[in-house]
Write an enzyme that holds these catalytic residues in place. Structure first.
Site, PDB file in Angstrom:
ATOM      1  N   LYS A 182     -19.507  -2.606  14.014  1.00 45.23           N
ATOM      2  CA  LYS A 182     -19.049  -1.488  14.829  1.00 45.23           C
ATOM      3  C   LYS A 182     -18.494  -0.445  13.879  1.00 45.23           C
ATOM      4  O   LYS A 182     -17.455  -0.674  13.249  1.00 45.23           O
ATOM      5  CB  LYS A 182     -17.978  -1.978  15.796  1.00 45.23           C
ATOM      6  CG  LYS A 182     -17.593  -0.947  16.822  1.00 45.23           C
ATOM      7  CD  LYS A 182     -16.748  -1.608  17.899  1.00 45.23           C
ATOM      8  CE  LYS A 182     -16.435  -0.681  19.039  1.00 45.23           C
ATOM      9  NZ  LYS A 182     -15.777   0.539  18.673  1.00 45.23           N
ATOM     10  N   ASP A 233     -16.663   2.836  12.797  1.00 38.80           N
ATOM     11  CA  ASP A 233     -15.585   3.584  13.419  1.00 38.80           C
ATOM     12  C   ASP A 233     -15.802   5.066  13.171  1.00 38.80           C
ATOM     13  O   ASP A 233     -15.427   5.597  12.142  1.00 38.80           O
ATOM     14  CB  ASP A 233     -14.258   3.120  12.803  1.00 38.80           C
ATOM     15  CG  ASP A 233     -13.102   3.491  13.688  1.00 38.80           C
ATOM     16  OD1 ASP A 233     -13.352   3.892  14.842  1.00 38.80           O
ATOM     17  OD2 ASP A 233     -11.961   3.390  13.225  1.00 38.80           O
ATOM     18  N   GLU A 259     -23.678   6.470  15.550  1.00 40.06           N
ATOM     19  CA  GLU A 259     -22.296   6.816  15.233  1.00 40.06           C
ATOM     20  C   GLU A 259     -22.277   7.685  13.983  1.00 40.06           C
ATOM     21  O   GLU A 259     -22.877   7.319  12.966  1.00 40.06           O
ATOM     22  CB  GLU A 259     -21.530   5.506  14.973  1.00 40.06           C
ATOM     23  CG  GLU A 259     -20.053   5.628  15.041  1.00 40.06           C
ATOM     24  CD  GLU A 259     -19.484   5.455  16.459  1.00 40.06           C
ATOM     25  OE1 GLU A 259     -20.266   5.399  17.446  1.00 40.06           O
ATOM     26  OE2 GLU A 259     -18.257   5.393  16.563  1.00 40.06           O
ATOM     27  N   TYR A 309     -27.839   3.049  16.456  1.00 40.39           N
ATOM     28  CA  TYR A 309     -27.726   1.705  17.013  1.00 40.39           C
ATOM     29  C   TYR A 309     -28.369   1.503  18.373  1.00 40.39           C
ATOM     30  O   TYR A 309     -28.261   0.442  18.953  1.00 40.39           O
ATOM     31  CB  TYR A 309     -26.267   1.255  17.037  1.00 40.39           C
ATOM     32  CG  TYR A 309     -25.302   2.183  17.761  1.00 40.39           C
ATOM     33  CD1 TYR A 309     -25.426   2.429  19.109  1.00 40.39           C
ATOM     34  CD2 TYR A 309     -24.254   2.782  17.061  1.00 40.39           C
ATOM     35  CE1 TYR A 309     -24.542   3.251  19.770  1.00 40.39           C
ATOM     36  CE2 TYR A 309     -23.358   3.611  17.708  1.00 40.39           C
ATOM     37  CZ  TYR A 309     -23.500   3.847  19.071  1.00 40.39           C
ATOM     38  OH  TYR A 309     -22.629   4.659  19.712  1.00 40.39           O
ATOM     39  N   LYS A 319     -24.975  -7.716  21.189  1.00 36.53           N
ATOM     40  CA  LYS A 319     -25.836  -7.264  22.293  1.00 36.53           C
ATOM     41  C   LYS A 319     -26.919  -8.294  22.583  1.00 36.53           C
ATOM     42  O   LYS A 319     -27.493  -8.849  21.645  1.00 36.53           O
ATOM     43  CB  LYS A 319     -26.548  -5.957  21.898  1.00 36.53           C
ATOM     44  CG  LYS A 319     -25.638  -4.799  21.629  1.00 36.53           C
ATOM     45  CD  LYS A 319     -26.414  -3.614  21.066  1.00 36.53           C
ATOM     46  CE  LYS A 319     -25.455  -2.486  20.737  1.00 36.53           C
ATOM     47  NZ  LYS A 319     -26.082  -1.450  19.923  1.00 36.53           N
ATOM     48  N   CYS A 370      13.421  16.465  -7.374  1.00 40.66           N
ATOM     49  CA  CYS A 370      13.943  17.603  -8.142  1.00 40.66           C
ATOM     50  C   CYS A 370      15.092  18.326  -7.430  1.00 40.66           C
ATOM     51  O   CYS A 370      15.573  19.350  -7.903  1.00 40.66           O
ATOM     52  CB  CYS A 370      12.819  18.586  -8.452  1.00 40.66           C
ATOM     53  SG  CYS A 370      12.210  19.430  -6.987  1.00 40.66           S
TER      54      CYS A 370
HETATM   55  S1  IVH Z   1     -23.484   0.250  21.693  1.00 39.84           S
HETATM   56  C1  IVH Z   1     -24.188   0.724  26.054  1.00 39.84           C
HETATM   57  N1  IVH Z   1     -23.433  -0.337  19.139  1.00 39.84           N
HETATM   58  O1  IVH Z   1     -18.354   1.859  19.901  1.00 39.84           O
HETATM   59  C2  IVH Z   1     -24.058   0.692  24.588  1.00 39.84           C
HETATM   60  N2  IVH Z   1     -21.707   1.061  19.993  1.00 39.84           N
HETATM   61  O2  IVH Z   1     -16.776   0.888  22.293  1.00 39.84           O
HETATM   62  C3  IVH Z   1     -22.791   1.255  24.084  1.00 39.84           C
HETATM   63  N3  IVH Z   1     -20.113   1.861  18.317  1.00 39.84           N
HETATM   64  O3  IVH Z   1     -19.121   4.425  22.181  1.00 39.84           O
HETATM   65  C4  IVH Z   1     -22.645   1.442  22.654  1.00 39.84           C
HETATM   66  N4  IVH Z   1     -21.053   0.866  16.585  1.00 39.84           N
HETATM   67  O4  IVH Z   1     -19.146   4.917  19.674  1.00 39.84           O
HETATM   68  C5  IVH Z   1     -22.822   0.326  20.143  1.00 39.84           C
HETATM   69  N5  IVH Z   1     -23.558  -0.897  16.899  1.00 39.84           N
HETATM   70  C6  IVH Z   1     -22.942  -0.240  17.889  1.00 39.84           C
HETATM   71  C7  IVH Z   1     -21.785   0.542  17.681  1.00 39.84           C
HETATM   72  C8  IVH Z   1     -21.184   1.178  18.775  1.00 39.84           C
HETATM   73  C9  IVH Z   1     -20.070   1.658  16.981  1.00 39.84           C
HETATM   74  C10 IVH Z   1     -19.140   2.674  19.069  1.00 39.84           C
HETATM   75  C11 IVH Z   1     -19.757   3.698  19.987  1.00 39.84           C
HETATM   76  C12 IVH Z   1     -19.391   3.309  21.384  1.00 39.84           C
HETATM   77  C13 IVH Z   1     -18.159   2.486  21.145  1.00 39.84           C
HETATM   78  C14 IVH Z   1     -18.045   1.458  22.253  1.00 39.84           C
END
Ligand code: IVH
Length: 667
Positions: A116, A118, A173, A225, A288, A409
């Site tokens: 994930k 950031d 992202e 992603y 996922k 200082c």
């Molecule tokens: S999937 C329906 N995959 O995390 C699918 N999100 O808390 C929704 N994010 O809004 C998003 N890495 O900004 C997905 N590999 C990743 C991600 C990711 C970062 C962020 C994204 C999303 C938030 C969700």
């Protein structure tokens, strides 16, 4: 909880969450951690479950936050951009897996596990191999159209490879690597600008900048992603992404298919440690269901997909005693209060100190020496004080005033209106500020004296050998040899490096002086516009502002710098040492392009875009930012945007290729 109490508590949480959403999405300056946010949200959800008649449409449980800023056109997403449910432990992940297996009536599920990142979510639309639209997440339903800004990302190819579908959407992202972030902050420090708190904030702030040229200067990156094929779909999520990677799109290589939840948990555990070796920040793993058919079967709840979940790397909170507050003076004179804590173990490391950022933060926490405080730490994130245990406070504990004088200082501190940070204004003699100036002077983009280095600046300063940048040129080998652990070879090397720097061009010297707001680009503009330091030092505000891109703030800072007798003396000494204080005439190579405004767009084969810009300027031309009736011609590389081409055509602006352009200039 009884109903009357629940009503007040619900109102309180809602108003807090609204505020935190605003701070996170719009201001990009969050005050609480994601975990704290989720805990509040969960409390609200539980209360609303107990009293469903109290649910309102605008309750944060019914919405996602919004990052819309109002400066851009907004557009509705083809499909809502949802967020994900969060979990913080393996137990909850196993429950997630159990729910899915039950719903799908299968024994084992194949998951795509992804880091994930950031940063800031973005939706990209491609048509015929070109990026035609980029929209921020916004409130999930509609977002800001930031296409031109996104086009400046170097990791997105101007044109996709063959095989890409004619039309599709892909989401990802936008983020910044830690190194890029540190470099950007160093540059800001050199220009006397406030520093960014973290890479996420910069990524978000950058995308919301109106001027794409500014955005292009930021080292932003993107990881994709989620693929949505309009006319070509794939049986699994991972296949879609694999294909996208073949078309030339940046898909992180860290993703992995895991069969069964145990494999998923192995993946999390591996990355919980290995993430420290990554070049960017990750705050968790997204898990996922890989099969699209299974995803469709599982569907969505009101807010999140049932087929995906975010696992957040753990943070740990502990209570400890605030023993004292110390104050650090940064290289720019910024004062940072630091909490000195009774050592406490958090996630395997002992925490003794935590930044309190500025006096606003101290006031917000109402933190006082002797208080018991909550400290939180998550992975690589610096420990943070999240609150005070007010019940444990001795009622006689006095309030904590901010210091009034510089601890290094003793100069009285200043705080500009509307700014959170206090500064020590004694730029020339406050020790950390002087060392900061020395470090800036020897920097790669300034005098590039690699034989000295940051640590050596500090050593030379402490040894009373170098108190300002001109002192470098008075150093002798015997001075260096007096320092501890210095051999002849290093001494010769250092002196040679310093002597060699005398050949650096005027614009570098000007940048190296560290005049507030005079960054690399401004230094170049000033050097070429005024020709030498003498003329520049005599320039008045009007003359300065007449230079392209120089505004009042810079003009005032330049004037103030040259008015100061200490600056004058410094420059005299640098001049006596033979530094170059005059722009080389080679800048103007001809006037073949005089009176012409040229727009450069796309990717070129022979020269970089920056080189081409420099050539235009060296031959008397001007660079235009967008195609207009005033554009003399459009220098077009590959992958140039269709809208720019169309505009040029409508306005009758001629198009030149790179070779056609080069043919205009003498060899
Ligand atoms: S999937 C329906 N995959 O995390 C699918 N999100 O808390 C929704 N994010 O809004 C998003 N890495 O900004 C997905 N590999 C990743 C991600 C990711 C970062 C962020 C994204 C999303 C938030 C969700």
């Amino acid at each position: 909880m009884q109903r009357p109490e629940a009503i007040t508590r619900i109102a309180q949480i809602r108003s807090d969450l609204h505020r935190h959403n605003y701070l996170y999405y719009v201001r990009a300056e969050p005050e609480i951690s994601d975990h704290e946010f989720d805990t509040l949200l969960k409390e609200l959800e539980a209360l609303e479950l107990q009293y469903p008649d109290l649910i309102t449409e605008d309750s944060p449980t019914q919405q996602v936050g919004s990052d819309i800023v109002g400066d851009f056109q907004t557009e509705k997403h083809q499909r809502p951009m949802l967020s994900l449910g969060n979990t913080y432990n393996a137990e909850e992940l196993r429950e997630f897996d159990a729910r899915i297996r039950k719903a799908l009536e299968i024994d084992s599920v194949v998951y795509s596990c992804e880091l994930k990142i950031d940063g800031l979510a973005i939706s990209l639309h491609y048509e015929y191999g070109q990026l035609v639209k980029a929209i921020t997440r916004g409130d999930g339903v509609q977002g800001d159209v930031v296409t031109e800004n996104v086009k400046t990302l170097r990791s997105l190819p101007p044109k996709l490879n063959a095989g890409a579908p004619q039309k599709f959407e892909i989401r990802g992202e936008i983020f910044m690597h830690r190194k890029g972030f540190e470099r950007l902050n160093e540059e800001r420090a050199a220009a006397g600008q406030a520093l960014y708190a973290n890479p996420r904030n910069v990524a978000s702030g950058s995308l919301k900048t109106k001027d794409s040229r500014e955005v292009a200067k930021r080292p932003l990156d993107i990881g994709l992603y989620h693929y949505y094929g309009d006319d070509q779909s794939f049986p699994s999520h991972s296949q879609g992404l694999q294909e996208a990677s073949r078309w030339g799109l940046p898909v992180p290589e860290t993703s992995q298919l895991c069969e069964g939840i145990d494999a998923v948990i192995d993946f999390l555990q591996k990355w919980e440690i290995d993430r420290h070796d990554l070049s960017f920040d990750t705050d968790g793993v997204v898990v996922k269901v890989d099969s699209i058919a299974q995803q469709e079967e599982l569907g969505f709840t009101a807010k999140v997909p049932r087929w995906a979940i975010a696992y957040k790397f753990p943070t740990e909170t502990a209570q400890t005693l605030l023993r004292g507050i110390s104050y650090q003076v940064g290289r720019t004179g910024a004062i940072t209060p630091v909490a000195e804590l009774e050592p406490v173990l958090l996630l395997g490391t002992t925490v003794k100190r935590a930044s309190l950022h500025n006096s606003n933060e101290m006031q917000r926490l109402d933190i006082r020496v002797g208080d018991r405080v909550y400290v939180e730490k998550g992975g690589e994130i610096i420990p943070k004080i999240i609150g005070v245990v007010l019940e444990a406070r001795n009622p006689n504990t006095p309030e904590q005033p901010f210091i009034t004088h510089c601890p290094e200082c003793e100069t009285p501190l200043v705080r500009a209106e509307g700014e959170a940070q206090h500064y020590c204004p004694n730029q020339r003699h406050c020790p950390p500020q002087v060392v900061g100036k020395l470090e800036h002077f020897i920097g790669r983009k300034a005098m590039d004296i690699q034989s000295v280095g940051s640590e050596m600046c500090e050593t030379l300063y402490r040894a009373d050998l170098v108190k300002n940048v001109a002192d470098f040129y008075d150093l002798s080998e015997s001075d260096i040899l007096k320092l501890e652990r210095m051999g002849e070879k290093s001494a010769t090397n250092i002196i040679k490096g310093i002597a060699d720097s005398k050949l650096q061009a005027f614009e570098r010297v000007l940048f190296a002086l560290g005049i507030r707001f005079v960054g690399e680009t401004v230094a170049k503009k000033l050097a070429y516009a005024f020709g030498d330091i003498e003329a520049l030092s005599k320039a008045d505000s009007e003359a300065l502002i007449a230079v392209d891109e120089i505004g009042e703030r810079i003009a005032e800072s330049v004037i103030r710098y040259f008015e100061d007798p200490e600056s004058q003396e410094l420059i005299e000494r640098l001049s006596a040492h033979g530094l170059i204080l005059k722009a080389e005439k080679q800048e103007a190579k001809g006037d073949e392009l005089a009176g012409k405004t040229i727009v450069i767009s796309g990717v070129f084969e022979i020269h970089s875009r920056d080189d081409l810009k420099a050539m235009v300027e060296a031959h008397g031309g001007k660079i235009g930012s967008g195609v207009s009736a005033k554009t003399s011609f459009l220098l077009a590389g590959s992958g140039i945007g269709p809208s720019k081409l169309a505009k040029a055509e409508t306005l009758g602006v001629p198009l030149l290729s790179e070779t056609e352009f080069l043919a205009l200039l003498p060899i």
